[in-house]
Write a protein that holds these residues in place. Sequence first.
Motif, PDB file in Angstrom:
ATOM      1  N   LEU A 138     -27.231   4.699  29.087  1.00  0.00           N
ATOM      2  CA  LEU A 138     -28.005   4.357  27.898  1.00  0.00           C
ATOM      3  C   LEU A 138     -28.736   3.028  28.027  1.00  0.00           C
ATOM      4  O   LEU A 138     -29.789   2.835  27.420  1.00  0.00           O
TER       5      LEU A 138
ATOM      6  N   SER B 226     -30.826   0.643  30.048  1.00  0.00           N
ATOM      7  CA  SER B 226     -31.701   0.428  31.212  1.00  0.00           C
ATOM      8  C   SER B 226     -32.391  -0.924  31.061  1.00  0.00           C
ATOM      9  O   SER B 226     -32.436  -1.502  29.970  1.00  0.00           O
TER      10      SER B 226
ATOM     11  N   ARG C  37     -35.129  -0.648  28.535  1.00  0.00           N
ATOM     12  CA  ARG C  37     -34.673  -0.676  27.146  1.00  0.00           C
ATOM     13  C   ARG C  37     -34.337  -2.105  26.717  1.00  0.00           C
ATOM     14  O   ARG C  37     -34.578  -2.487  25.575  1.00  0.00           O
TER      15      ARG C  37
ATOM     16  N   ASN D 230     -37.782  -3.920  26.280  1.00  0.00           N
ATOM     17  CA  ASN D 230     -38.432  -3.512  25.032  1.00  0.00           C
ATOM     18  C   ASN D 230     -37.728  -4.130  23.827  1.00  0.00           C
ATOM     19  O   ASN D 230     -38.370  -4.511  22.845  1.00  0.00           O
TER      20      ASN D 230
ATOM     21  N   TRP E  27     -31.411   0.127  16.711  1.00  0.00           N
ATOM     22  CA  TRP E  27     -32.800   0.581  16.720  1.00  0.00           C
ATOM     23  C   TRP E  27     -33.126   1.276  18.043  1.00  0.00           C
ATOM     24  O   TRP E  27     -33.783   2.318  18.080  1.00  0.00           O
ATOM     25  N   ALA E  28     -32.626   0.709  19.123  1.00  0.00           N
ATOM     26  CA  ALA E  28     -32.859   1.289  20.448  1.00  0.00           C
ATOM     27  C   ALA E  28     -32.163   2.634  20.608  1.00  0.00           C
ATOM     28  O   ALA E  28     -32.768   3.629  21.036  1.00  0.00           O
ATOM     29  N   PHE E  29     -30.877   2.689  20.274  1.00  0.00           N
ATOM     30  CA  PHE E  29     -30.098   3.910  20.512  1.00  0.00           C
ATOM     31  C   PHE E  29     -30.459   5.023  19.540  1.00  0.00           C
ATOM     32  O   PHE E  29     -30.403   6.200  19.892  1.00  0.00           O
ATOM     33  N   GLU E  30     -30.816   4.660  18.302  1.00  0.00           N
ATOM     34  CA  GLU E  30     -31.133   5.677  17.312  1.00  0.00           C
ATOM     35  C   GLU E  30     -32.445   6.389  17.611  1.00  0.00           C
ATOM     36  O   GLU E  30     -32.503   7.609  17.619  1.00  0.00           O
ATOM     37  N   THR E  31     -33.501   5.616  17.821  1.00  0.00           N
ATOM     38  CA  THR E  31     -34.838   6.217  17.890  1.00  0.00           C
ATOM     39  C   THR E  31     -35.707   5.645  19.002  1.00  0.00           C
ATOM     40  O   THR E  31     -36.903   5.884  19.015  1.00  0.00           O
ATOM     41  N   ASP E  32     -35.120   4.916  19.945  1.00  0.00           N
ATOM     42  CA  ASP E  32     -35.900   4.241  20.981  1.00  0.00           C
ATOM     43  C   ASP E  32     -37.015   3.412  20.353  1.00  0.00           C
ATOM     44  O   ASP E  32     -38.186   3.565  20.662  1.00  0.00           O
ATOM     45  N   TYR E  33     -36.596   2.527  19.438  1.00  0.00           N
ATOM     46  CA  TYR E  33     -37.491   1.610  18.733  1.00  0.00           C
ATOM     47  C   TYR E  33     -38.548   2.360  17.912  1.00  0.00           C
ATOM     48  O   TYR E  33     -39.699   1.935  17.829  1.00  0.00           O
TER      49      TYR E  33
ATOM     50  N   ALA F 209     -39.693   5.499  18.383  1.00  0.00           N
ATOM     51  CA  ALA F 209     -40.502   6.498  19.083  1.00  0.00           C
ATOM     52  C   ALA F 209     -40.044   7.929  18.819  1.00  0.00           C
ATOM     53  O   ALA F 209     -40.864   8.860  18.802  1.00  0.00           O
TER      54      ALA F 209
END
Length: 387
Positions: A80, A82, A85, A88, A118-124, A126
């Motif tokens: 998960l 990277s 990530r 970003n 925010w990253a894990f839920e929706t990739d900021y 996206a």
Amino acid sequence: MGASIGTSAQAQSIPAPLVECGGSWSSFVGKMKDLAIAQGHDAGTVDAFFASASQDSRTLSADRGQGFFTKTFIDFSRSLISQGRIDNGVANMRKYASTFDRIEQTYGVSRGVLTAFWAFETDYGAFQGDFNTLNSLMTLSHDCRRPGLFQPQVLAALELYEHGDFDPRGTTGAWAGEIGMVQMLPRDIIESGVDGDGDGHVLLKTSAPDALMSGAHMLSNLGWRAGEPWLEEVTVPAEMDWSKSGVERSFSKPEWEAMGVQARDGSLADLPGSLILPQGRKGPAFMAYPNFQVYFHWNQSYTYVLTAAYFATRLEGGPVYNAGNPEPGLDQNGMKALQQKLQAKGYDVGKIDGILGAGTRAAVQAEQARLGLPADAWPTAGLLNRL
């Protein structure tokens, strides 16, 4: 949060349904409309809100086919997290620095915590989900598996509609009804939604300030302790009483230091802490503070929660954890065999599913202690053979 793996509502006990589930779809829609009108909503508004509601078979398939975490913490976290990530996330923290400043001042929630979600839920933002939210909520409200969980969410969505913040035909999100960049349910938006950008609306799909401020408010409402840490990596001695580890028990800083547990960088926080050994005493080691428990209100997976909490430390400049050299764990079939043996001994491990959940961890630790093995709650082939 988390691709509909778990939500704050799902983490709570499921209440009784407000109206009878099942039966014909049109009859059920009628019952929900009658309920809404009885609660004081305008009849014309109710008719307009429910006019497009239809069953969604894709929602039921997603609900029945929920995946579970079978990966170890090391494998899951590496898959998960990277460098892209992280980069970003740092860029977004810089872009929305003023919003994060307000969040930290108002709610005391650190920016790395929200950015990790925010990253894990929706990739900021996206990938926010393409399920029609009203149809998903109505489908799950009609279905008799957990109607009491979702029927109040339909009424909350109606309230958002009345505010101009929900489109019955156009609002989309995750299969379980979560909406927006940090994936919140309608009722949570009603209770914790914040107009972060000052436009008079709470729009979690399109406004990062709204989503981040609302997520912080929700964490605060769930018991987040302002300005306190949530997790830090620690080093452990070669030998100690491993039965002291686990999220279920905590000790003070002096007590941990007396046992030989030390912060990897700096010193332990002067707070009650729980020693977490996700892959046993030879693998990564973390100290979890009271705020760590708040994560479980949002998602109940131990592996997901620990990964999200650790990622938050990385976003704020923390080091890559020391993976150590953990003993090999059991594959899913081995875990099922272990669970069956533990169940036969009277332990409540829940469903025999090959998943290392809280019940199985507790049973493993108890049996390790009984057998004179290091009680670090990490199931191995050696333990399985001893049983």
